[in-house]
Design a protein around this motif. Structure first.
Motif, short mmCIF file in Angstrom:
data_model
loop_
_atom_site.label_atom_id
_atom_site.label_comp_id
_atom_site.label_asym_id
_atom_site.label_seq_id
_atom_site.Cartn_x
_atom_site.Cartn_y
_atom_site.Cartn_z
N VAL A 72 0.84 -1.20 0.00
CA VAL A 72 0.00 0.00 0.00
C VAL A 72 0.87 1.25 0.00
O VAL A 72 0.59 2.23 -0.71
N LEU A 73 1.96 1.23 0.76
CA LEU A 73 2.86 2.38 0.78
C LEU A 73 3.55 2.60 -0.56
O LEU A 73 3.99 3.71 -0.86
N ALA A 74 3.65 1.55 -1.38
CA ALA A 74 4.24 1.69 -2.71
C ALA A 74 3.28 2.36 -3.68
O ALA A 74 3.67 2.68 -4.81
N SER A 75 2.04 2.59 -3.28
CA SER A 75 1.06 3.26 -4.12
C SER A 75 1.03 4.75 -3.78
O SER A 75 1.77 5.22 -2.91
N HIS A 76 0.14 5.49 -4.44
CA HIS A 76 0.00 6.92 -4.19
C HIS A 76 -1.05 7.23 -3.12
O HIS A 76 -1.34 8.40 -2.88
N ALA A 77 -1.62 6.22 -2.50
CA ALA A 77 -2.62 6.44 -1.47
C ALA A 77 -1.94 6.96 -0.20
O ALA A 77 -0.97 6.38 0.27
N ARG A 78 -2.47 8.05 0.36
CA ARG A 78 -1.92 8.63 1.59
C ARG A 78 -3.03 9.38 2.31
O ARG A 78 -3.83 10.04 1.66
N PRO A 79 -3.06 9.34 3.65
CA PRO A 79 -2.20 8.53 4.49
C PRO A 79 -2.64 7.07 4.49
O PRO A 79 -3.74 6.74 4.01
N VAL A 80 -1.78 6.21 5.04
CA VAL A 80 -2.10 4.80 5.22
C VAL A 80 -2.43 4.60 6.69
O VAL A 80 -1.59 4.87 7.57
N ILE A 81 -3.64 4.16 6.96
CA ILE A 81 -4.13 3.98 8.33
C ILE A 81 -4.34 2.49 8.57
O ILE A 81 -5.11 1.84 7.85
N VAL A 82 -3.67 1.95 9.57
CA VAL A 82 -3.79 0.53 9.91
C VAL A 82 -4.74 0.41 11.09
O VAL A 82 -4.51 1.03 12.15
N VAL A 83 -5.79 -0.37 10.93
CA VAL A 83 -6.78 -0.57 11.99
C VAL A 83 -6.40 -1.81 12.78
O VAL A 83 -6.32 -2.91 12.23
N THR A 84 -6.14 -1.66 14.07
CA THR A 84 -5.73 -2.77 14.92
C THR A 84 -6.87 -3.18 15.84
O THR A 84 -7.83 -2.44 16.06
N GLY A 85 -6.71 -4.37 16.40
CA GLY A 85 -7.69 -4.91 17.34
C GLY A 85 -7.06 -6.06 18.09
O GLY A 85 -6.35 -5.86 19.08
N HIS A 86 -7.26 -7.28 17.59
CA HIS A 86 -6.64 -8.47 18.17
C HIS A 86 -5.12 -8.37 18.10
O HIS A 86 -4.56 -8.04 17.05
N GLU A 87 -4.45 -8.62 19.24
CA GLU A 87 -2.99 -8.55 19.34
C GLU A 87 -2.44 -7.23 18.79
O GLU A 87 -1.51 -7.20 17.98
N ARG A 88 -3.03 -6.18 19.27
CA ARG A 88 -2.67 -4.83 18.80
C ARG A 88 -1.18 -4.56 18.89
O ARG A 88 -0.57 -4.05 17.93
N GLU A 89 -0.57 -4.86 20.04
CA GLU A 89 0.84 -4.54 20.24
C GLU A 89 1.73 -5.29 19.25
O GLU A 89 2.69 -4.72 18.72
N ARG A 90 1.43 -6.55 18.98
CA ARG A 90 2.26 -7.33 18.06
C ARG A 90 2.13 -6.81 16.62
O ARG A 90 3.11 -6.79 15.88
N ILE A 91 0.92 -6.40 16.23
CA ILE A 91 0.73 -5.84 14.89
C ILE A 91 1.53 -4.54 14.75
O ILE A 91 2.24 -4.32 13.76
#
Length: 551
Positions: free
Chosen positions: A389-408
């Motif tokens: 996704v970062l290799a595309s022109h989409a910005r910003p990139v938002i990652v939605v966490t939940g299960h095992e948030r810290e490890r993600i």
């Protein structure tokens, strides 16, 4: 074709002009051919008439018409999409140069307002699967006589649209030296030239450095010829100022001829073209030491594509040839397209945010969290998805966490992303989606919803979806497909965010596309990556594509 309000008694077989939403959630899409079932549903909803188009004898339906025009324009190395809503897109099958018969395209567009063909600019540099033209039938049908004229014009002579592939030429470079010339300048000029050549699939032979003198340059040219050079370049320590200057004179001394000096492109005015036997030989303008776009790029691109560059061709480059940066019209030429610029300034790029949904509990791969399972290179699946996704022109990139948030979050350390945590992720996919939507920046015009378990979707694929997005033209929901099957990720205009925020349960927003079918555009992809998610360890093991690094 008869168009207008049509009583239901006369509407069987007619084409619906506008989408109709009926009680109970049924939608009859614009462009649907009205059958008895649709007419019954309309009657039961209390409708007595619809706005529709009825074909007359000799009329050709829009998809068939678009299909026929596309076939008339097809050429080697040009692929096409299937016809849909009266549109067919044409794509390059290889990297190369788009060569157009502009007069013929104009003649096609002048036949009748019902048939249109839009293309990239002439001599545009194109990559594989890049769209080069789109054919759009404006009404629901075209008179057969009009279509026959269009087909005849399209087929007259050589193909009107051609992709000339870049040839892997071996290039020889002579760099002349004068006392006092800094080594850093010479190294920078060589690297800029190498980058240009490699971008066009060529190879730079070992560089010949010699004195800025006619005999020395001629000898260096001949050595490069013997080494197998298929293109010869001279980069002078001092800019060429005349046909009889050192560089052009060296071409003649080596047995060649000078064909043209100068060009109506700035920067790039002081270029000299010639040849030694059948090998093109160019004396580069001083601006070629810089990686910024200049007239030499246009000459080089045509040469690599095997397109002749005659003196008359060079003299015709003046319209659109003003590339120089001036105070009142800055142009970031490091990022400028290597094709003639359009007559008007390009529209500002749309701001599209990307949501990467990474909150799920991965129950089918328990006790493993599939998003943290690594590929053969040791990269966690979620990191690979985010890198794509970062290799595309989409910005910003938002990652939605939940299960095992810290490890993600730990797996994504160092990547320029934002995080949005879904406290209620256990309630299902809709909870993750809404958490991401709440984090959208206020100026985002659209949102790309990406799934964290689809690591084969590349940045280039995402950019194709972004390029198709145009809410004003009715392309407000962009959906990738492969061989007609709908996939992910999907791109949504901001106007749909309120409806997306109302979704509940373990479902996403895909069903909204059916409600707004007239706002959907499908983008056909070259691979099935947009269909492939990975929910089990067996699926991961079978994913050969994961062995390659993300681009």
């Amino acid at each position: 074709m008869i168009f207008g309000p049509t009583p239901l008694e006369e509407a069987r077989g007619a084409i619906l002009a506008h989408t109709v939403r009926l009680p109970g959630g049924r939608v009859i899409k614009k462009g649907s051919v009205l059958d008895e079932g649709a007419l019954t549903a309309l009657r039961e909803a209390g409708r007595r008439e619809v706005v529709a188009a009825r074909l007359e004898t000799g009329d050709v339906p829009e998809d068939e018409a678009a299909d026929r025009v596309a076939e008339a324009l097809r050429a080697p190395l040009v692929a096409r999409s299937r016809a849909s809503t009266g549109r067919v897109n044409l794509f390059a099958e290889t990297a190369g140069l788009l060569v157009l018969d502009a007069r013929r395209i104009d003649r096609i567009n002048a036949v009748d307002e019902s048939v249109t063909v839009a293309t990239l600019p002439p001599y545009a540099v194109v990559e594989p699967r890049e769209m080069i033209a789109t054919i759009k039938i404006i009404p629901f049908a075209v008179p057969g006589t009009v279509l026959q004229v269009v087909e005849a014009v399209a087929r007259s002579g050589a193909p009107a649209l051609q992709v000339k592939p870049f040839r892997p030429l071996q290039v020889g470079l002579v760099f002349t030296e004068l006392p006092g010339l800094k080594e850093s300048i010479m190294e920078g000029a060589v690297e800029a030239t190498r980058a240009r050549i490699e971008a066009l699939r060529g190879t730079l032979l070992p560089v010949e450095r010699c004195r800025h003198e006619e005999p020395a340059v001629a000898e260096a040219l001949n050595r490069l010829k013997r080494a197998g050079a298929e293109l010869l370049l001279i980069a002078g320590a001092s800019a060429v100022v005349d046909r009889r200057d050192v560089g052009p004179a060296a071409i003649v001394r080596a047995g060649g001829t000078v064909e043209h000096f100068g060009m109506p492109v700035d920067p790039g005015n002081l270029i000299c073209t010639g040849r030694i036997g059948d090998i093109p030989a160019f004396v580069l303008p001083g601006c070629a030491r810089s990686p910024k776009l200049n007239g030499f790029d246009w000459v080089l691109q045509r040469t690599f594509a095997g397109v002749p560059v005659t003196p008359r061709d060079i003299m015709a480059m003046g319209v659109g040839g003003l590339l120089k940066e001036i105070e009142t019209r800055p142009l970031p030429r490091e990022q400028a397209p290597k094709t003639p610029p359009p007559a008007t300034a390009p529209r500002r790029p749309r701001k599209i945010a990307a949501l990467v949904l990474a909150a799920g509990r991965s129950r089918r791969m328990a006790p493993l969290n599939k998003l943290l399972v690594t590929d053969p290179r040791g990269t966690p699946m979620i990191a690979r998805v985010v890198d794509n996704v970062l290799a595309s022109h989409a910005r910003p990139v938002i990652v939605v966490t939940g299960h095992e948030r810290e490890r993600i979050e730990e797996a994504l350390t160092g990547r320029p992303v934002l995080f949005a945590h879904a406290e209620d992720y256990a309630e299902g996919l809709s909870a993750s989606l809404k958490a991401g939507l709440r984090a959208l920046p206020p100026d985002a015009e659209g949102v790309l919803v990406c799934l964290g378990d689809m690591p084969l979707v590349t940045g280039a694929m995402i950019d194709r979806l972004l390029a198709a997005f145009d809410p004003e033209e009715g392309r407000a929901i962009v959906m990738p497909t492969f061989r007609g099957k709908q996939g992910n990720p999907m791109l949504w205009s901001r106007e749909f965010v309120p409806e997306m925020m109302a979704i509940t349960g373990d479902v996403g927003a895909r069903h909204l596309a059916g409600t707004h079918a007239d706002r959907v555009v499908e983008v056909e992809m070259a691979s099935d990556a947009v269909l492939r998610d990975f929910d089990t360890t067996d699926a991961l093991k079978a994913a050969a594509g994961l062995a390659a690094p993300a681009r």
